[in-house]
Design a protein around this motif. Structure first.
Motif, PDB file in Angstrom:
ATOM      1  N   SER A   1      19.498 -62.285  52.554  1.00 60.75           N
ATOM      2  CA  SER A   1      20.032 -62.555  51.864  1.00 60.75           C
ATOM      3  C   SER A   1      21.733 -62.470  52.422  1.00 60.75           C
ATOM      4  CB  SER A   1      20.448 -63.730  51.368  1.00 60.75           C
ATOM      5  OG  SER A   1      20.588 -62.537  49.892  1.00 60.75           O
ATOM      6  N   LYS A   2      22.111 -61.026  52.605  1.00 58.21           N
ATOM      7  CA  LYS A   2      23.318 -60.732  52.619  1.00 58.21           C
ATOM      8  C   LYS A   2      23.421 -60.073  53.679  1.00 58.21           C
ATOM      9  CE  LYS A   2      23.409 -59.061  48.173  1.00 58.21           C
ATOM     10  NZ  LYS A   2      23.836 -57.527  47.107  1.00 58.21           N
ATOM     11  N   THR A   3      24.343 -59.248  54.697  1.00 60.73           N
ATOM     12  CA  THR A   3      25.041 -58.774  55.406  1.00 60.73           C
ATOM     13  C   THR A   3      24.399 -57.182  55.700  1.00 60.73           C
ATOM     14  OG1 THR A   3      25.921 -60.044  56.332  1.00 60.73           O
ATOM     15  CG2 THR A   3      26.716 -58.463  57.443  1.00 60.73           C
ATOM     16  N   ASN A   4      23.355 -56.671  56.260  1.00 55.36           N
ATOM     17  CA  ASN A   4      23.312 -55.588  56.359  1.00 55.36           C
ATOM     18  C   ASN A   4      23.333 -55.004  57.194  1.00 55.36           C
ATOM     19  OD1 ASN A   4      20.904 -55.249  54.899  1.00 55.36           O
ATOM     20  ND2 ASN A   4      19.758 -56.435  56.133  1.00 55.36           N
ATOM     21  N   ILE A   5      24.354 -53.645  56.606  1.00 62.26           N
ATOM     22  CA  ILE A   5      25.329 -52.798  57.861  1.00 62.26           C
ATOM     23  C   ILE A   5      24.911 -51.173  57.345  1.00 62.26           C
ATOM     24  CG2 ILE A   5      28.139 -51.976  57.383  1.00 62.26           C
ATOM     25  CD1 ILE A   5      29.055 -54.456  56.691  1.00 62.26           C
ATOM     26  N   LEU A   6      24.797 -50.662  58.471  1.00 57.34           N
ATOM     27  CA  LEU A   6      25.196 -49.109  58.663  1.00 57.34           C
ATOM     28  C   LEU A   6      25.494 -48.177  59.449  1.00 57.34           C
ATOM     29  CD1 LEU A   6      22.547 -46.678  58.475  1.00 57.34           C
ATOM     30  CD2 LEU A   6      22.218 -47.678  60.455  1.00 57.34           C
ATOM     31  N   VAL A   7      26.469 -47.293  58.005  1.00 57.54           N
ATOM     32  CA  VAL A   7      27.430 -46.867  58.890  1.00 57.54           C
ATOM     33  C   VAL A   7      27.074 -44.728  59.211  1.00 57.54           C
ATOM     34  CG1 VAL A   7      29.373 -45.965  58.379  1.00 57.54           C
ATOM     35  CG2 VAL A   7      28.867 -47.631  57.197  1.00 57.54           C
ATOM     36  N   ILE A   8      27.324 -44.966  60.149  1.00 67.86           N
ATOM     37  CA  ILE A   8      26.488 -43.460  60.682  1.00 67.86           C
ATOM     38  C   ILE A   8      27.888 -42.287  60.910  1.00 67.86           C
ATOM     39  CG2 ILE A   8      25.214 -42.195  62.198  1.00 67.86           C
ATOM     40  CD1 ILE A   8      23.663 -45.771  63.501  1.00 67.86           C
ATOM     41  N   ASP A   9      28.438 -41.768  60.021  1.00 67.53           N
ATOM     42  CA  ASP A   9      29.043 -40.474  60.083  1.00 67.53           C
ATOM     43  C   ASP A   9      28.778 -38.720  58.897  1.00 67.53           C
ATOM     44  OD1 ASP A   9      31.562 -39.758  60.200  1.00 67.53           O
ATOM     45  OD2 ASP A   9      32.364 -41.568  60.031  1.00 67.53           O
ATOM     46  N   ASP A  10      29.076 -38.572  59.141  1.00 69.09           N
ATOM     47  CA  ASP A  10      29.015 -37.116  58.480  1.00 69.09           C
ATOM     48  C   ASP A  10      30.209 -37.002  57.800  1.00 69.09           C
ATOM     49  OD1 ASP A  10      30.283 -36.505  60.876  1.00 69.09           O
ATOM     50  OD2 ASP A  10      30.463 -34.321  60.361  1.00 69.09           O
ATOM     51  N   GLU A  11      30.878 -37.446  57.698  1.00 68.83           N
ATOM     52  CA  GLU A  11      32.333 -37.300  56.275  1.00 68.83           C
ATOM     53  C   GLU A  11      32.094 -37.882  55.367  1.00 68.83           C
ATOM     54  OE1 GLU A  11      35.695 -37.080  58.883  1.00 68.83           O
ATOM     55  OE2 GLU A  11      35.168 -36.580  60.839  1.00 68.83           O
ATOM     56  N   TYR A  12      31.858 -37.666  54.644  1.00 67.85           N
ATOM     57  CA  TYR A  12      31.986 -38.583  53.372  1.00 67.85           C
ATOM     58  C   TYR A  12      33.221 -39.531  52.700  1.00 67.85           C
ATOM     59  CZ  TYR A  12      27.542 -35.646  51.870  1.00 67.85           C
ATOM     60  OH  TYR A  12      26.011 -35.284  52.003  1.00 67.85           O
ATOM     61  N   LEU A  13      34.113 -38.727  52.967  1.00 67.16           N
ATOM     62  CA  LEU A  13      35.716 -39.925  52.907  1.00 67.16           C
ATOM     63  C   LEU A  13      35.518 -40.986  53.681  1.00 67.16           C
ATOM     64  CD1 LEU A  13      37.917 -39.833  51.225  1.00 67.16           C
ATOM     65  CD2 LEU A  13      39.348 -38.765  52.422  1.00 67.16           C
TER      66      LEU A  13
END
Length: 139
Positions: A8-20
């Motif tokens: 029911s929610k929009t699923n998003i994946l962030v692929i990044d090695d920088e925590y900030l």
């Protein structure tokens, strides 16, 4: 008929090695989009493994949006894209992939344009207005 497993929610994946960068991206997404489920991976290899696991469970659960950094250890963004295509992770084209990078190199912009699965090339820092343009069709 729609599967009962559809999120029911929009699923998003962030692929990044920088925590900030991941932190900022998550905060901005939550400001722009309500009802989001945000996951992150620190490199392309972890992301491929995660996406294959999701695909094997239910292809409908793949992310709606993927924000992909180019420069990462273990597997960079370009290598991720090659694996993503080779493994046919998203057979129905559900995921909208956005490059999210610090790179201003014209060669990287051109290379991203050679992938028909890339929606846009966004240069960091990510801000509210840039992200709003990504989700304008949704809101």
């Amino acid at each position: 008929m729609l599967s009962s497993n559809l999120p029911s929610k929009t699923n998003i994946l962030v692929i990044d090695d920088e925590y900030l960068s991941v932190f900022i991206c998550e905060k901005l997404i939550k400001m722009v989009m309500k009802d989001t489920n945000i996951n992150s991976c620190l490199n392309g290899k972890y992301a491929i493994d995660k996406l294959l696991e999701i695909k094997n469970q239910d292809v409908n659960l793949l992310p709606d949006y993927i924000f992909l950094d180019i420069t990462m250890p273990i597997m960079n963004g370009w290598e991720f894209l090659e694996q993503y295509n080779d493994l046919n992770i998203d057979p129905f084209g559900k995921c909208k992939i956005y490059i999210l990078t610090c790179s201003l190199f014209p060669s990287d912009v051109r290379k991203s344009a050679s992938y028909n699965i890339i929606q846009d090339y966004i240069v960091k820092p990510l801000d509210f207005e840039k992200l709003k343009k990504v989700f304008v069709a949704v809101n």
